[in-house]
Design a protein around this motif. Sequence first.
Motif, PDB file in Angstrom:
ATOM      1  N   GLU A   1     -10.775   0.983  -1.908  1.00 12.05           N
ATOM      2  CA  GLU A   1      -9.354   1.177  -2.203  1.00 12.05           C
ATOM      3  C   GLU A   1      -8.585   1.766  -1.023  1.00 12.05           C
ATOM      4  OE1 GLU A   1     -10.968   5.287  -3.086  1.00 12.05           O
ATOM      5  OE2 GLU A   1     -11.675   3.224  -2.954  1.00 12.05           O
ATOM      6  N   LYS A   2      -9.274   2.163   0.063  1.00 13.62           N
ATOM      7  CA  LYS A   2      -8.599   2.807   1.192  1.00 13.62           C
ATOM      8  C   LYS A   2      -7.921   1.801   2.134  1.00 13.62           C
ATOM      9  CE  LYS A   2      -9.837   7.038   0.215  1.00 13.62           C
ATOM     10  NZ  LYS A   2     -10.661   7.814   1.133  1.00 13.62           N
ATOM     11  N   VAL A   3      -8.106   0.531   1.915  1.00 14.99           N
ATOM     12  CA  VAL A   3      -7.527  -0.470   2.800  1.00 14.99           C
ATOM     13  C   VAL A   3      -6.013  -0.545   2.602  1.00 14.99           C
ATOM     14  CG1 VAL A   3      -7.859  -2.399   1.174  1.00 14.99           C
ATOM     15  CG2 VAL A   3      -7.769  -2.850   3.644  1.00 14.99           C
ATOM     16  N   LEU A   4      -5.288  -0.777   3.693  1.00 15.17           N
ATOM     17  CA  LEU A   4      -3.854  -1.045   3.678  1.00 15.17           C
ATOM     18  C   LEU A   4      -3.620  -2.425   4.280  1.00 15.17           C
ATOM     19  CD1 LEU A   4      -2.473   2.383   5.003  1.00 15.17           C
ATOM     20  CD2 LEU A   4      -2.580   1.599   2.632  1.00 15.17           C
ATOM     21  N   PRO A   5      -2.582  -3.113   3.859  1.00 16.15           N
ATOM     22  CA  PRO A   5      -2.357  -4.481   4.372  1.00 16.15           C
ATOM     23  C   PRO A   5      -2.161  -4.546   5.877  1.00 16.15           C
ATOM     24  CG  PRO A   5      -1.115  -4.152   2.357  1.00 16.15           C
ATOM     25  CD  PRO A   5      -1.665  -2.809   2.746  1.00 16.15           C
ATOM     26  N   SER A   6      -1.422  -3.572   6.453  1.00 18.22           N
ATOM     27  CA  SER A   6      -1.107  -3.693   7.874  1.00 18.22           C
ATOM     28  C   SER A   6      -1.114  -2.334   8.567  1.00 18.22           C
ATOM     29  CB  SER A   6       0.270  -4.340   8.072  1.00 18.22           C
ATOM     30  OG  SER A   6       1.298  -3.439   7.685  1.00 18.22           O
ATOM     31  N   PHE A   7      -1.228  -2.373   9.886  1.00 18.19           N
ATOM     32  CA  PHE A   7      -1.189  -1.171  10.705  1.00 18.19           C
ATOM     33  C   PHE A   7       0.151  -0.462  10.547  1.00 18.19           C
ATOM     34  CE2 PHE A   7      -0.606   1.242  14.609  1.00 18.19           C
ATOM     35  CZ  PHE A   7      -1.845   1.829  14.796  1.00 18.19           C
ATOM     36  N   ALA A   8       1.216  -1.224  10.355  1.00 15.22           N
ATOM     37  CA  ALA A   8       2.547  -0.638  10.211  1.00 15.22           C
ATOM     38  C   ALA A   8       2.657   0.250   8.979  1.00 15.22           C
ATOM     39  CB  ALA A   8       3.602  -1.748  10.154  1.00 15.22           C
ATOM     40  N   ASP A   9       1.826   0.006   7.969  1.00 15.35           N
ATOM     41  CA  ASP A   9       1.872   0.823   6.757  1.00 15.35           C
ATOM     42  C   ASP A   9       1.478   2.275   7.024  1.00 15.35           C
ATOM     43  OD1 ASP A   9       2.638  -1.281   5.037  1.00 15.35           O
ATOM     44  OD2 ASP A   9       0.561  -1.976   4.927  1.00 15.35           O
TER      45      ASP A   9
END
Length: 499
Positions: free
Chosen positions: A254-262
Amino acid sequence: MSRADNVVWLGTPAFPEAARTALADTRMRANLRRATGTIRDKRLAVAAELEDWEDLRETAAAVKRHTLRHLDHHLLRLEKAVTAAGGTVHWAADAAEANRIVTYLVKATGESEVVKVKSMTTQEIGLNEALAEAGIRAYETDLAELIVQLGGDRPSHILVPAIHRGRSEIREIFRREMGEWGRAAPEGLTDDPRDLAEAARLHLREKFLRAKVAVSGANFAAADTGTIAVVESEGNGRMCLTLPETLITVMGIEKVLPSFADLDVFLQLLPRSSTGERMNPYTSLWTGVTEGDGPQDFHLVLLDNGRTATLADEVGRQALNCIRCSACLNVCPVYERTGGHAYGSVYPGPIGAVLTPQLVGIENAASLPFASTLCGACYDACPVKINIPEVLVHLRAEAVEAKRRDRLLPTTEALAMKAAAAVLSSPKRLAAAQRLAALGARVVARDGRIGFLPGPFARWSATRDAPAPARESLRAWWRRTKTTTRDESRRTAEGKGPR
């Protein structure tokens, strides 16, 4: 090995019993009250500095909701990006598989010790114990985690695992145990925070310089670049993430984010919500392997361990949005009085009360959803707007239903509800019950209150009083007075006045 074997501390009592014991520990309660109060005040001050604080919370919540809806897609993107950057990705369905993977990777290096960055996920799977069974010693390098490890203790807070310990207790732990784990504490060690920090620094320095393998968790991972982020306050994480030759990161899916910008949003919310700082003193970002810089062998272990099952619950899944800031613990009146150990889980406090039962199954942590006053302070404080009270009520219903399914005979509560339904569905039965209640109240009530009740009501009445029923019900009063009232109304209408 079941899902519960590591998330929940086996053999610990249910929350009500553990809380009763914790409430008697006045020193622990004083430590907690002082520490959580300080963190609360700092958090409120730095959050108020941002005019767009609420917008940041809304954005973070939206990003997390989107990510969970498309979690499989973003995890595959993350695997592809990490692999392209020279790392290796492993998938672990549960704690046992994750421990096997990490143990194998450490043994492959020929090393028998690792240094660790503070990680809730590795505590969740019981990694230190699994490595010890394989002859590998894990050294915690976070100051609070070091205190817990040296003291043979368990963490009691997400952010500050040793929050239940006072300075004098920490000094005694260092004096007694440091020599067994490496460099001994200095002679004449005092309980001054600077002296304690210096003792820990000297103790850990040799381990940082000697270690060839490090194990970390992850605060975030960007799916588009494969970048992993770890934030911390002491610099121990930076030492672990740069000096060893091999780095193994264990991360909940669950720690994943879609993009570096997030990261822009979350790196504003997390430090303010956790430590009351504008930004973390150390923010480490790495993407795979870079020749000549940092570890040359990077492994990312993606852990499920009940998360997929939690994701299937439309109400409960929002607990997976948690960024482990501990803001909910610091405002919770229950946590402040009972401490983290009473929850019997790696994850204490309000978030633990909703996350733990879902990770391990409600039957293995049935008391935790009831460890709350439902005051809503946790919801107000959560930087990603997890509606913890909503999930608590939802899980309470599940706990009751699970208990009902497991029983051959109905519970006292179920029988009471059936009896209430039978009484309330009949005016005659209700009137009879009211008369009996009024009569019984005259016998057991004192000063207008009903205290202890015998039999099946003993547990309920042991901790609460109830007002005694009125001697006359509204229905009886109306029946007694309505004729007189109608007569008076008629006489007034005829101009005769009252009798």
